[in-house]
Write an enzyme that holds these catalytic residues in place. Structure first.
Site, mmCIF file in Angstrom:
data_model
loop_
_atom_site.group_PDB
_atom_site.id
_atom_site.type_symbol
_atom_site.label_atom_id
_atom_site.label_comp_id
_atom_site.label_asym_id
_atom_site.label_seq_id
_atom_site.Cartn_x
_atom_site.Cartn_y
_atom_site.Cartn_z
ATOM 1 N N ASP A 44 39.330 38.474 41.048
ATOM 2 C CA ASP A 44 38.342 37.264 40.585
ATOM 3 C C ASP A 44 38.043 37.151 38.226
ATOM 4 O O ASP A 44 38.464 38.410 37.720
ATOM 5 C CB ASP A 44 36.682 37.774 40.120
ATOM 6 C CG ASP A 44 35.634 37.001 39.587
ATOM 7 O OD1 ASP A 44 35.782 35.699 39.091
ATOM 8 O OD2 ASP A 44 34.314 37.234 40.489
ATOM 9 N N SER A 79 27.520 34.228 42.324
ATOM 10 C CA SER A 79 28.019 34.306 40.435
ATOM 11 C C SER A 79 26.852 34.109 39.841
ATOM 12 O O SER A 79 26.318 34.848 40.671
ATOM 13 C CB SER A 79 28.445 32.357 41.031
ATOM 14 O OG SER A 79 29.366 32.793 39.335
ATOM 15 N N HIS A 139 37.119 34.362 42.376
ATOM 16 C CA HIS A 139 35.987 34.338 41.961
ATOM 17 C C HIS A 139 34.996 33.408 43.248
ATOM 18 O O HIS A 139 34.114 34.310 44.052
ATOM 19 C CB HIS A 139 35.948 33.108 41.065
ATOM 20 C CG HIS A 139 34.228 33.577 40.605
ATOM 21 N ND1 HIS A 139 33.095 34.838 40.207
ATOM 22 C CD2 HIS A 139 33.660 32.356 40.420
ATOM 23 C CE1 HIS A 139 32.360 33.974 39.841
ATOM 24 N NE2 HIS A 139 32.149 32.376 40.149
#
Length: 289
Positions: free
Chosen positions: A233, A136, A263
């Site tokens: 995601d 991320s 995600h």
């Protein structure tokens, strides 16, 4: 689009997978203190201490960069450490300032703050070239680190990379909505990953983050890059990984899209793919002439 080879079965990887698939990376083994690294603290002049775990081993090592609000004790980080230990390669995972066991306040941190954390880790705690694995926002920070420390970056693996995402998401809001948040001095958005269900970013954080955006021009990174992203995601759209791939100057860039991936990419098959990808890179880097 080239696909990362999944045929590699080095001794450590085959041992892990032969013991019931990812069972060897299951919670029982990862929580076994005889095999788990211990938490250490790195002191820095006039800066908060950073908590980290380190396994010594061969080069290239692996450094894990977690996501916003996350820490070094997640499933992906622990699976990486166990895998690196099985291969005899070094592994380092740590908490950014204001995260996990590190000192500092999360709300006072910035992209620049956490970039400095990563550079400190590369300069002072890691030995030799490293494979940076960023999850991320860690995928954004790994790009910034690779640009600043090319000599310490052997390869990159982005997982749900969120390059520029905070900035572009805010700027994509309707003008009136942006003005409302600017007047309040804070952008509040719902998130299932936050403890209270909300992420809060002040305007200073967003303005500072703009200084670190990388997708507006070619990205001067020439090492091998692998970008893994889930099509499901809902937090960071997969097309960001495509944008990163298009802008990186390296001739060796692969994008791997998981049809049902979300995600966090923490399902056993997601972790298995991550481990295979890193194993393939280690094999590539150690056999290069």
């Amino acid at each position: 689009m080239a696909a990362v080879s999944l045929r590699s079965c080095r001794r450590g990887l085959s041992n892990i997978l032969s013991n019931g698939g990812l069972a060897a990376l299951s919670s029982k083994r990862l929580e076994d203190r005889r095999h788990k690294s211990t938490v250490q603290y790195a002191s820095r002049p006039d800066l908060p201490k950073l908590a980290y775990r380190k396994v010594k081993g061969k080069s290239p090592g692996v450094v894990f960069l977690p996501g916003y609000g996350s820490n070094m004790n997640g499933q992906k980080a622990e699976a990486l450490e166990e895998f690196c230990r099985s291969l005899g390669h070094s592994c380092l995972r740590f908490d950014y300032t204001g995260h996990g066991a590190s000192e500092g306040v999360l709300a006072e941190g910035t992209i620049g703050t956490w970039k400095k954390d990563v550079l400190f880790v590369l300069d002072e705690l890691a030995e030799g070239p490293q494979i940076l694995v960023g999850s991320s926002i860690g995928g954004w920070l790994m790009l910034l680190a690779a640009i600043a420390r090319p000599e310490k970056t052997a390869a990159l693996v982005g997982i749900s990379s969120a390059a520029d995402h905070i900035v572009t998401s805010f700027k994509s809001l309707p003008l009136e909505t942006r003005k409302e948040f600017e007047e309040k001095g804070e952008w509040v958005l719902p998130s299932k990953h936050a403890e209270d269900g909300l992420y809060k970013f002040n305007m200073d954080f967003l303005r500072e983050a703009e200084n670190h955006c990388v997708l507006h021009s070619p990205i001067p990174i020439t090492c091998p890059v692998r970008l893994i992203h889930g099509l499901k995601d809902e937090d960071v759209p997969w097309h960001i990984s495509m944008q990163v791939a298009e802008r990186i100057l390296s001739p060796d860039v692969d994008v791997i899209l998981r049809r049902h991936g979300q995600h966090r990419m923490s399902d056993k098959d997601d972790i298995k793919l991550m481990v295979y990808t890193i194993d393939d890179l280690i094999d590539k880097l150690t056999t290069m002439v």
